[in-house]
Design an enzyme around this catalytic site. Sequence first.
Site, PDB file in Angstrom:
ATOM      1  N   ASP A 227     -15.832  23.238 -39.186  1.00 25.78           N
ATOM      2  CA  ASP A 227     -15.207  21.929 -39.406  1.00 25.78           C
ATOM      3  C   ASP A 227     -15.746  21.261 -40.673  1.00 25.78           C
ATOM      4  O   ASP A 227     -16.956  21.235 -40.906  1.00 25.78           O
ATOM      5  CB  ASP A 227     -15.519  20.987 -38.235  1.00 25.78           C
ATOM      6  CG  ASP A 227     -15.128  21.553 -36.877  1.00 25.78           C
ATOM      7  OD1 ASP A 227     -15.242  22.766 -36.685  1.00 25.78           O
ATOM      8  OD2 ASP A 227     -14.734  20.763 -36.007  1.00 25.78           O
ATOM      9  N   HIS A 229     -13.913  18.119 -41.653  1.00 29.08           N
ATOM     10  CA  HIS A 229     -13.605  16.748 -41.213  1.00 29.08           C
ATOM     11  C   HIS A 229     -13.623  15.714 -42.342  1.00 29.08           C
ATOM     12  O   HIS A 229     -14.280  14.678 -42.241  1.00 29.08           O
ATOM     13  CB  HIS A 229     -14.572  16.317 -40.109  1.00 29.08           C
ATOM     14  CG  HIS A 229     -14.119  16.719 -38.733  1.00 29.08           C
ATOM     15  ND1 HIS A 229     -12.903  16.335 -38.205  1.00 29.08           N
ATOM     16  CD2 HIS A 229     -14.710  17.493 -37.782  1.00 29.08           C
ATOM     17  CE1 HIS A 229     -12.761  16.843 -37.001  1.00 29.08           C
ATOM     18  NE2 HIS A 229     -13.841  17.557 -36.714  1.00 29.08           N
ATOM     19  N   ASP A 256      -9.998  21.941 -38.324  1.00 32.05           N
ATOM     20  CA  ASP A 256     -10.550  20.581 -38.426  1.00 32.05           C
ATOM     21  C   ASP A 256     -10.968  20.262 -39.864  1.00 32.05           C
ATOM     22  O   ASP A 256     -12.110  19.905 -40.142  1.00 32.05           O
ATOM     23  CB  ASP A 256     -11.705  20.366 -37.438  1.00 32.05           C
ATOM     24  CG  ASP A 256     -11.217  20.132 -36.012  1.00 32.05           C
ATOM     25  OD1 ASP A 256     -10.026  20.394 -35.735  1.00 32.05           O
ATOM     26  OD2 ASP A 256     -12.015  19.696 -35.168  1.00 32.05           O
ATOM     27  N   ASP A 259      -9.482  14.239 -40.575  1.00 31.28           N
ATOM     28  CA  ASP A 259      -9.880  13.235 -39.560  1.00 31.28           C
ATOM     29  C   ASP A 259     -11.383  12.947 -39.633  1.00 31.28           C
ATOM     30  O   ASP A 259     -12.172  13.742 -40.112  1.00 31.28           O
ATOM     31  CB  ASP A 259      -9.515  13.678 -38.135  1.00 31.28           C
ATOM     32  CG  ASP A 259      -8.054  13.451 -37.790  1.00 31.28           C
ATOM     33  OD1 ASP A 259      -7.414  12.618 -38.464  1.00 31.28           O
ATOM     34  OD2 ASP A 259      -7.549  14.104 -36.858  1.00 31.28           O
ATOM     35  N   ARG A 260     -11.728  11.772 -39.094  1.00 28.13           N
ATOM     36  CA  ARG A 260     -13.114  11.280 -39.070  1.00 28.13           C
ATOM     37  C   ARG A 260     -13.574  10.878 -40.480  1.00 28.13           C
ATOM     38  O   ARG A 260     -13.736   9.721 -40.770  1.00 28.13           O
ATOM     39  CB  ARG A 260     -14.077  12.307 -38.458  1.00 28.13           C
ATOM     40  CG  ARG A 260     -13.821  12.621 -37.003  1.00 28.13           C
ATOM     41  CD  ARG A 260     -14.308  11.499 -36.115  1.00 28.13           C
ATOM     42  NE  ARG A 260     -14.300  11.849 -34.704  1.00 28.13           N
ATOM     43  CZ  ARG A 260     -14.685  11.045 -33.748  1.00 28.13           C
ATOM     44  NH1 ARG A 260     -15.127   9.845 -34.032  1.00 28.13           N
ATOM     45  NH2 ARG A 260     -14.625  11.409 -32.489  1.00 28.13           N
ATOM     46  N   ASN A 288      -8.057  21.733 -33.488  1.00 30.88           N
ATOM     47  CA  ASN A 288      -7.413  20.755 -32.609  1.00 30.88           C
ATOM     48  C   ASN A 288      -7.069  19.460 -33.341  1.00 30.88           C
ATOM     49  O   ASN A 288      -6.230  18.678 -32.886  1.00 30.88           O
ATOM     50  CB  ASN A 288      -8.297  20.458 -31.391  1.00 30.88           C
ATOM     51  CG  ASN A 288      -9.637  19.861 -31.761  1.00 30.88           C
ATOM     52  OD1 ASN A 288     -10.407  20.459 -32.516  1.00 30.88           O
ATOM     53  ND2 ASN A 288      -9.947  18.675 -31.248  1.00 30.88           N
ATOM     54  N   HIS A 289      -7.695  19.216 -34.513  1.00 32.04           N
ATOM     55  CA  HIS A 289      -7.379  18.004 -35.268  1.00 32.04           C
ATOM     56  C   HIS A 289      -6.220  18.194 -36.244  1.00 32.04           C
ATOM     57  O   HIS A 289      -5.827  17.224 -36.911  1.00 32.04           O
ATOM     58  CB  HIS A 289      -8.617  17.479 -36.002  1.00 32.04           C
ATOM     59  CG  HIS A 289      -9.462  16.607 -35.128  1.00 32.04           C
ATOM     60  ND1 HIS A 289      -9.345  15.232 -35.105  1.00 32.04           N
ATOM     61  CD2 HIS A 289     -10.416  16.916 -34.222  1.00 32.04           C
ATOM     62  CE1 HIS A 289     -10.200  14.735 -34.222  1.00 32.04           C
ATOM     63  NE2 HIS A 289     -10.866  15.742 -33.672  1.00 32.04           N
ATOM     64  N   HIS A 337     -10.917  28.529 -33.751  1.00 34.22           N
ATOM     65  CA  HIS A 337     -11.512  27.198 -33.823  1.00 34.22           C
ATOM     66  C   HIS A 337     -12.252  26.829 -32.546  1.00 34.22           C
ATOM     67  O   HIS A 337     -13.407  26.410 -32.577  1.00 34.22           O
ATOM     68  CB  HIS A 337     -10.448  26.137 -34.116  1.00 34.22           C
ATOM     69  CG  HIS A 337     -11.036  24.762 -34.193  1.00 34.22           C
ATOM     70  ND1 HIS A 337     -11.820  24.348 -35.253  1.00 34.22           N
ATOM     71  CD2 HIS A 337     -11.019  23.721 -33.317  1.00 34.22           C
ATOM     72  CE1 HIS A 337     -12.242  23.124 -35.035  1.00 34.22           C
ATOM     73  NE2 HIS A 337     -11.771  22.716 -33.863  1.00 34.22           N
ATOM     74  N   ARG A 385     -14.653  18.018 -22.656  1.00 39.63           N
ATOM     75  CA  ARG A 385     -13.734  17.193 -23.454  1.00 39.63           C
ATOM     76  C   ARG A 385     -12.558  16.665 -22.645  1.00 39.63           C
ATOM     77  O   ARG A 385     -11.808  15.827 -23.131  1.00 39.63           O
ATOM     78  CB  ARG A 385     -13.184  18.016 -24.623  1.00 39.63           C
ATOM     79  CG  ARG A 385     -14.247  18.557 -25.539  1.00 39.63           C
ATOM     80  CD  ARG A 385     -13.623  19.529 -26.534  1.00 39.63           C
ATOM     81  NE  ARG A 385     -14.641  20.244 -27.288  1.00 39.63           N
ATOM     82  CZ  ARG A 385     -15.151  19.839 -28.441  1.00 39.63           C
ATOM     83  NH1 ARG A 385     -14.738  18.723 -28.976  1.00 39.63           N
ATOM     84  NH2 ARG A 385     -16.074  20.544 -29.063  1.00 39.63           N
ATOM     85  N   HIS A 412     -15.743  23.732 -33.950  1.00 40.63           N
ATOM     86  CA  HIS A 412     -15.337  22.765 -32.922  1.00 40.63           C
ATOM     87  C   HIS A 412     -16.442  21.884 -32.371  1.00 40.63           C
ATOM     88  O   HIS A 412     -16.154  20.885 -31.743  1.00 40.63           O
ATOM     89  CB  HIS A 412     -14.672  23.560 -31.779  1.00 40.63           C
ATOM     90  CG  HIS A 412     -13.860  22.774 -30.791  1.00 40.63           C
ATOM     91  ND1 HIS A 412     -13.035  21.723 -31.133  1.00 40.63           N
ATOM     92  CD2 HIS A 412     -13.735  22.913 -29.437  1.00 40.63           C
ATOM     93  CE1 HIS A 412     -12.438  21.271 -30.051  1.00 40.63           C
ATOM     94  NE2 HIS A 412     -12.847  21.964 -29.002  1.00 40.63           N
TER      95      HIS A 412
END
Length: 483
Positions: A227, A229, A256, A259-260, A288-289, A337, A385, A412
């Site tokens: 990731d 991010h 990923d 995001d963030r 997943n993002h 991922h 999660r 992840h």
Amino acid sequence: MDSNANSDVQKAEELKLKANDAFKANKFSQAIELYSQAIELNSSNAVYWANRAFAHTKLEEYGSAVQDATKAIEVDPRYSKGYYRRGAAYLAMGKFKEALKDFQQVKKICPNDPDATRKLKECEKAVQKIRFEEAISVGEAERRSVADSIDYHIIEVEPQYAGPRIDGEEITLDFVKAMLNEFKKQKCIHKRYAYQIVLKTLELLRAMPSLVDVDVPNGGHFTVCGDVHGQYFDLLNIFELNGLPSEENPYLFNGDFVDRGSFSVEVILTLFAFKCLYPKAMYLARGNHESKSMNKIYGFEGEVRSKLGEKFVELFAEVFCWLPLAHVINKKVFVVHGGLFSVDGVKLSDIRSIDRFCEPPEEGLMCELLWSDPQPQLGRGPSKRGVALSFGADVTKKFLQDNNLDLIVRSHEVKDEGHEIEHDGKLITVFSAPNYCDQMGNKGAFIRFTAPEMKPDIVTFSAVPHPDVKPMAYANNFLRMFQ
């Protein structure tokens, strides 16, 4: 109350204070362990459950947070923090309607609390917006390709534009290097060139299968990153440490990307530009993002709208649906991922045949590839999660045996050292966003493989400075209230 019970209550309070200190120091795993010990000594204290729920939320373990907050509510139905923590966890999962019910309960218990009133209003707005979007949304069958409606050739580049330019159809290394420098200065490229990069990437991804086989020649090497991010300056640092992507220096970024972090547009355009430049040396997997629901909550949608405009929001959503779901390197290393499956016997051919062009479903193989996590216990268990599942070393071993593979690499999850080796050395987690969200203090890592041995060589690195734009700067306004 007897003296032993008194002693347990006192010890539990001491553990809670230590846990609170760990939480303040961003040591959330340590805080969870200390709250757990306090709960063992005194399980009838709702505060311990609610505090542990908050620590789970910080580690993105939203399923565990919901469970703990629910327990706090069972212990004390009038404890407003229990509803508050559960509402925040539901919110982070994108379950706005469930979150709304909990914040309504907070407001009932604390009618004069201005903070509860403000958050309830924001939640009501978010739910209304979702209902409106659902009402006007078009079904999958009727949806037309956004990409097919765009012709970047007719977009004029104003004479005063001073940034890098693409001459003709080919994206060059000189352009990409100039673009990277432009991004460093917090400038964006012209929309025409952004469209050109994204549309060319879409064309390349459409031609790829859901499971991609990667061949690394003997003596060649291959780098897998986890990731990122939206941490653009840490991405540049990876390239500083390991070299820019090229035919001789291929990479796989394992989902990923966005995001963030608040430089997600810069990250995705950089990765896509290298994909265009070196289609056989830049591999990209879906995380997943890379989905509408996550992008709506965690900042990418807002950032794209701010930097590039509304049409790009739809375009990126379409491109993300074409990202492959997994890779196999030299028939030995399976890279995904999230993780493995709720059933045994899944073959690589099953993954290859997934029709991936959709938003990730809430169950099934595609969901599990993007969301699952390993667990230390054998067998399978519920997901921390609240999506997909957790799987043990026996599940990993069987999948590798069934498919004649040696190793699983997945991402992840934040890891203190940027990586973790589990399941008898057969599973490695790699995470490439150091000091995640500017608060976790973790290292980042990437893995280099050299053919033919394909033994993992893990390189760790620390975060580098970035401009003063906070993570989640473009995130859903309601979610930012809980950061």
